[in-house]
Enzyme design. Structure first.
Site, PDB file in Angstrom:
ATOM      1  N   TYR A 117     -25.056 -56.752  -0.856  1.00  0.00           N
ATOM      2  CA  TYR A 117     -26.365 -57.424  -0.835  1.00  0.00           C
ATOM      3  C   TYR A 117     -26.787 -57.736  -2.278  1.00  0.00           C
ATOM      4  O   TYR A 117     -26.730 -56.860  -3.147  1.00  0.00           O
ATOM      5  CB  TYR A 117     -27.349 -56.453  -0.169  1.00  0.00           C
ATOM      6  CG  TYR A 117     -28.774 -56.904  -0.056  1.00  0.00           C
ATOM      7  CD1 TYR A 117     -29.116 -58.032   0.683  1.00  0.00           C
ATOM      8  CD2 TYR A 117     -29.791 -56.170  -0.664  1.00  0.00           C
ATOM      9  CE1 TYR A 117     -30.446 -58.424   0.801  1.00  0.00           C
ATOM     10  CE2 TYR A 117     -31.119 -56.550  -0.550  1.00  0.00           C
ATOM     11  CZ  TYR A 117     -31.438 -57.685   0.177  1.00  0.00           C
ATOM     12  OH  TYR A 117     -32.749 -58.069   0.293  1.00  0.00           O
ATOM     13  N   ASP A 189     -24.219 -49.143   2.998  1.00  0.00           N
ATOM     14  CA  ASP A 189     -25.327 -49.924   3.552  1.00  0.00           C
ATOM     15  C   ASP A 189     -24.918 -50.322   4.969  1.00  0.00           C
ATOM     16  O   ASP A 189     -24.015 -51.127   5.165  1.00  0.00           O
ATOM     17  CB  ASP A 189     -25.578 -51.150   2.664  1.00  0.00           C
ATOM     18  CG  ASP A 189     -26.785 -51.970   3.103  1.00  0.00           C
ATOM     19  OD1 ASP A 189     -27.116 -51.964   4.313  1.00  0.00           O
ATOM     20  OD2 ASP A 189     -27.380 -52.645   2.244  1.00  0.00           O
ATOM     21  N   LYS A 214     -35.169 -54.475   9.002  1.00  0.00           N
ATOM     22  CA  LYS A 214     -34.416 -55.395   9.846  1.00  0.00           C
ATOM     23  C   LYS A 214     -34.501 -54.957  11.313  1.00  0.00           C
ATOM     24  O   LYS A 214     -35.519 -55.124  11.949  1.00  0.00           O
ATOM     25  CB  LYS A 214     -32.965 -55.477   9.345  1.00  0.00           C
ATOM     26  CG  LYS A 214     -32.855 -55.801   7.841  1.00  0.00           C
ATOM     27  CD  LYS A 214     -33.205 -57.235   7.513  1.00  0.00           C
ATOM     28  CE  LYS A 214     -33.463 -57.489   6.036  1.00  0.00           C
ATOM     29  NZ  LYS A 214     -32.357 -57.248   5.142  1.00  0.00           N
TER      30      LYS A 214
END
Ligand SMILES: *Cc1c(COP(=O)(O)O)cnc(C)c1O
Length: 400
Positions: A117, A189, A214
């Site tokens: 990310y 992650d 999320k």
């Protein structure tokens, strides 16, 4: 209140059940189904002596309330028996930085997947570097070959599988084994899969991170991060979070808990609708290649099948080479698919992206413009009609 029989360990419940039952304790709250939301800073002690001896179940709002514990316990159960504790942070990115800071010190080296990310990279490059930690980016497909990248100072490895734009599936078990062989800590992650579709701690990961923003939140109305730790990392994680003074507001924790209750049904729908839309996209003449781990056409499909029990609603496509303006015409014509950061909410999203300039360990050359889709909870037929509309604008732009 009904209590389970206490003789002998009860078998681990199905995750679909755990998201419903986890962290709840109606008997302690007058029978109300949901734990109450504690808005709290000061905790009053019965006496001066008790105060000085910190003799209290809860000591101060920042250090945790029953609201904090309810969500932490629910998440811990979901991560499985290897999870020794969970910390909550005010965003997914804060969860990543907190987890990294809990295991690193000046002079250490960190290995980070090249597919990570973007803001994770920025944290490593801009903040960790200031504190004397060096970051080496590695090929997400390296597997056990990561052993050769270890320096004597390498202290931790960060995995993100699949990457949230490019969707490489990493061999988590092989990487964890190599890392532990070198005495390093493994962080992952796991935002894409959530512990419902992949339980990192079962595969040797020491610290599993999620952007609760999320799928856990699920309604695009909260920022939240979670770190789940095993026995070897839980003490330093909790200490790092506590000493730094990081905590999450009670209403945001409650939104996380509320989202969790429907996570299993929502994810199932994101998975099925995602596959249906992806199938349709894969057959479109404008699409060069689909990038979805649940499809046989994905290079990481076998690994995904071996390790994951499902796929969420996030995937990408590579379009046949066209000018960027044509891609923009397609995206701008969509009505149900919003254009915006984040994902995991109930709504569908589509964004253009380009990894070419970000990568340092691998080359990203997809062969055409790339678009990432998040498939929400709308009816698939309406989403396909929306995409038809987009492709009509795409065709008009091509002709124009
Ligand atoms: C969104 C995201 C994050 C960051 O979460 P925030 O809550 O937005 O800070 C971290 N990792 C991945 C894979 C993400 O998609």
């Amino acid at each position: 209140m009904k209590e389970g029989k206490k003789d002998g360990p009860s078998p681990e419940r199905h995750p679909d059940t755990k998201v419903v039952t986890g962290g709840r304790d109606p008997a302690s709250y007058h029978g109300f189904v949901n734990p109450p939301v504690y808005h709290a800073s000061t905790v009053l002690y019965p006496s001066a002596e008790d105060f000085l001896a910190h003799r209290a179940r809860y000591q101060y709002g920042r250090r945790g309330t029953p609201t904090t514990e309810a969500l932490e316990r629910a998440l811990q159960e979901l991560e499985g028996p290897r999870c020794a504790g969970v910390a909550l942070l005010p965003s997914g990115l804060a969860a990543i930085s907190a987890a990294l800071l809990s295991v690193l010190k000046a002079g250490d080296n960190l290995l980070v997947t090249d597919s990570a990310y973007g803001p994770t990279r920025t944290f490593c490059d801009q903040i960790l570097s200031r504190f004397g930690v060096t970051t080496t980016y590695y090929d997400p497909l390296i597997g056990g070959g990561i052993a050769k990248l270890f320096q004597p100072s390498t202290r931790a490895v960060l995995i993100e599988s699949p990457g949230s734009l490019s969707f490489e599936i990493q061999d988590v078990e092989a990487i964890a084994e190599a890392a532990h062989g070198k005495g390093a800590v493994v962080l992952m992650d796991n935002t894409w899969a959530t512990p419902l579709y992949f339980r990192p701690l079962d595969f040797g990961v020491d610290l599993s991170i999620q952007a609760g923003t999320k799928y856990i939140g699920g309604h695009s109305d909260v920022m939240l991060g979670t770190v789940s730790a095993n026995d070897s990392t839980v003490a330093t994680l909790k200490n790092t979070v506590g000493v730094n003074g990081w905590c999450v507001g009670p209403d945001d924790m409650y939104l996380g808990q509320r989202g969790l209750r429907t996570l299993a049904v929502r994810l199932d729908r994101h998975y099925r609708s995602g596959v249906a839309v992806a199938q349709w996209l894969e057959r479109r003449p404008e699409v060069l290649r689909l990038i979805h781990p649940a499809f046989a056409s994905h290079p990481g499909h076998a690994l995904w099948k071996r390790d994951f029990t499902g796929a969420s609603g996030l995937f990408s496509v590579v379009l046949k080479p066209v000018p960027q303006q044509t891609v923009y015409a397609f995206l701008d014509a969509l009505e149900l698919f919003g254009i915006g950061a984040s994902w995991g909410g109930y709504e569908s999203l589509a964004i253009p992206f380009d990894c070419t300039k970000v990568r340092t360990a691998t080359r990203w050359a997809p062969g055409g413009p790339t678009v990432r889709f998040h498939i929400g909870l709308e009816a698939v037929e309406d989403l396909l009609a929306d995409l038809e509309r987009g492709f009509a604008a795409f065709a008009a732009a091509t002709r124009g």
